[in-house]
Design a protein around this motif. Sequence first.
Motif, short mmCIF file in Angstrom:
data_model
loop_
_atom_site.label_atom_id
_atom_site.label_comp_id
_atom_site.label_asym_id
_atom_site.label_seq_id
_atom_site.Cartn_x
_atom_site.Cartn_y
_atom_site.Cartn_z
N ASP A 113 32.96 35.21 27.63
CA ASP A 113 33.14 36.65 27.40
C ASP A 113 31.81 37.32 27.04
OD1 ASP A 113 33.51 39.14 26.19
OD2 ASP A 113 35.17 38.52 24.92
N ASN A 118 32.52 37.70 31.23
CA ASN A 118 33.75 37.35 31.96
C ASN A 118 33.53 37.06 33.44
OD1 ASN A 118 35.31 37.60 29.61
ND2 ASN A 118 35.79 39.75 30.02
N LEU A 119 32.29 36.79 33.81
CA LEU A 119 32.04 36.33 35.19
C LEU A 119 32.59 34.91 35.36
CD1 LEU A 119 28.44 37.74 35.62
CD2 LEU A 119 30.36 38.21 37.15
N THR A 120 32.85 34.27 34.23
CA THR A 120 33.51 32.98 34.27
C THR A 120 34.56 32.96 33.16
OG1 THR A 120 33.12 30.58 34.32
CG2 THR A 120 31.82 31.85 32.74
N THR A 121 35.24 31.85 33.02
CA THR A 121 36.27 31.75 31.96
C THR A 121 36.05 30.49 31.15
OG1 THR A 121 37.74 30.55 33.43
CG2 THR A 121 38.05 32.94 33.32
N THR A 164 30.59 39.52 42.67
CA THR A 164 31.66 38.93 41.86
C THR A 164 31.92 39.90 40.73
OG1 THR A 164 30.90 36.68 42.36
CG2 THR A 164 32.30 36.94 40.43
N TYR A 165 33.14 40.43 40.69
CA TYR A 165 33.44 41.58 39.83
C TYR A 165 34.61 41.26 38.90
CZ TYR A 165 34.39 46.61 38.97
OH TYR A 165 34.60 47.85 38.42
N PRO A 166 34.34 41.05 37.62
CA PRO A 166 35.44 40.82 36.68
C PRO A 166 36.17 42.13 36.40
CG PRO A 166 33.30 40.06 35.79
CD PRO A 166 33.02 40.94 36.96
N ARG A 168 38.34 44.91 34.55
CA ARG A 168 38.45 45.30 33.14
C ARG A 168 39.71 46.13 32.93
NH1 ARG A 168 35.48 44.95 29.27
NH2 ARG A 168 35.90 47.07 28.57
N SER A 200 41.94 41.77 34.11
CA SER A 200 41.10 40.58 33.99
C SER A 200 41.15 39.82 35.31
CB SER A 200 41.59 39.69 32.85
OG SER A 200 42.87 39.18 33.18
N GLY A 201 40.29 38.83 35.44
CA GLY A 201 40.23 38.06 36.68
C GLY A 201 39.13 38.60 37.58
N LEU A 202 38.81 37.81 38.59
CA LEU A 202 37.69 38.17 39.46
C LEU A 202 38.15 38.75 40.79
CD1 LEU A 202 35.46 34.96 39.09
CD2 LEU A 202 35.23 37.14 37.87
#
Length: 209
Positions: A113, A118-121, A164-166, A168, A200-202
């Motif tokens: 975060d 949040n590009l990853t989890t 790559t777009y998280p 929001r 959330s999520g990509l």
Amino acid sequence: MLELNLVYQSVAFLLLTSSTSLVQSICNRGCDLALGSYYTRYQTDIVSIARYINTDVNNILKYNPNTVLSQDSLRLFVRISVPFSCECINGEYLGHVFNYNLTFGDTYPKIADMWYANLTTEDWIQMINIYDPSQLPDMSSINVTVNCSCGDGSVSKDYGLFITYPLRPGETLESISSEANLSSELIQSYNPDVKFSQGSGLIYIPGRG
Ligand SMILES: *[C@@H]1O[C@H](CO)[C@@H](O)[C@H](O)[C@H]1NC(C)=O
Ligand SMILES: *[C@@H]1O[C@H](CO)[C@@H](O)[C@H](O)[C@H]1NC(C)=O
Ligand SMILES: *[C@@H]1O[C@H](CO)[C@@H](O)[C@H](O)[C@H]1NC(C)=O
Ligand SMILES: *[C@@H]1O[C@H](CO)[C@@H](O)[C@H](O)[C@H]1NC(C)=O
Ligand SMILES: *[C@@H]1O[C@H](CO)[C@@H](O)[C@H](O)[C@H]1NC(C)=O
């Protein structure tokens, strides 16, 4: 003898290639450039972001001519673009593995975060690292994978660069497409099963290189 040997080798080669192709490969190559949309939610600076992304400050400035005017002027609550190469990892997925040096107090969710926006989890970090998440060593490094895209020839051949777009909270397909100046249909076609308002999520958005 030599000829026989050659025949043997090519048979072995055929067997090898046909047996490996039984394993479904999702990707076979990556692309030189992908972008990550990094939301500046927490107090941070360009030098730190460049370090997380394993690049140099000038490379970050280059991709953000309108949002980051200098190294010392990073605004909060904006999205900036961070560049990286997109690789086909184990033939299974497209991603980039960053090297992140742990510091005191780090946890996988915090790294995902706060430092990687949040590009990853947490789960995706945990998947590829050997450390027990409750016992991260201070003076060590971990692998942080960020997923990416190189496009999809069946959707369109016009776009080769992807962000790559998280997602929001509060965003919708309409807000994203108007911000990106692209049609909703285009963004949707690259992200067929996504609920854009899920917060959330990509997703992957075509970029202009
Ligand atoms: C991590 O630490 C090592 C050793 O101190 C250093 O060489 C490397 O540049 C650091 N990497 C990052 C991404 O900061
Ligand atoms: C990451 O996601 C969490 C949970 O949805 C959210 O509270 C946080 O603001 C997000 N961080 C960034 C940098 O967008
Ligand atoms: C990245 O891609 C892999 C493989 O498709 C998937 O399992 C994983 O959940 C993705 N990670 C994120 C953070 O979306
Ligand atoms: C990071 O990846 C490298 C190469 O795959 C691996 O050798 C190393 O053990 C990984 N680091 C951690 C902390 O799991
Ligand atoms: C949006 O895209 C259209 C063409 O698709 C272009 O004419 C227009 O200048 C763009 N607007 C902005 C603000 O970039």
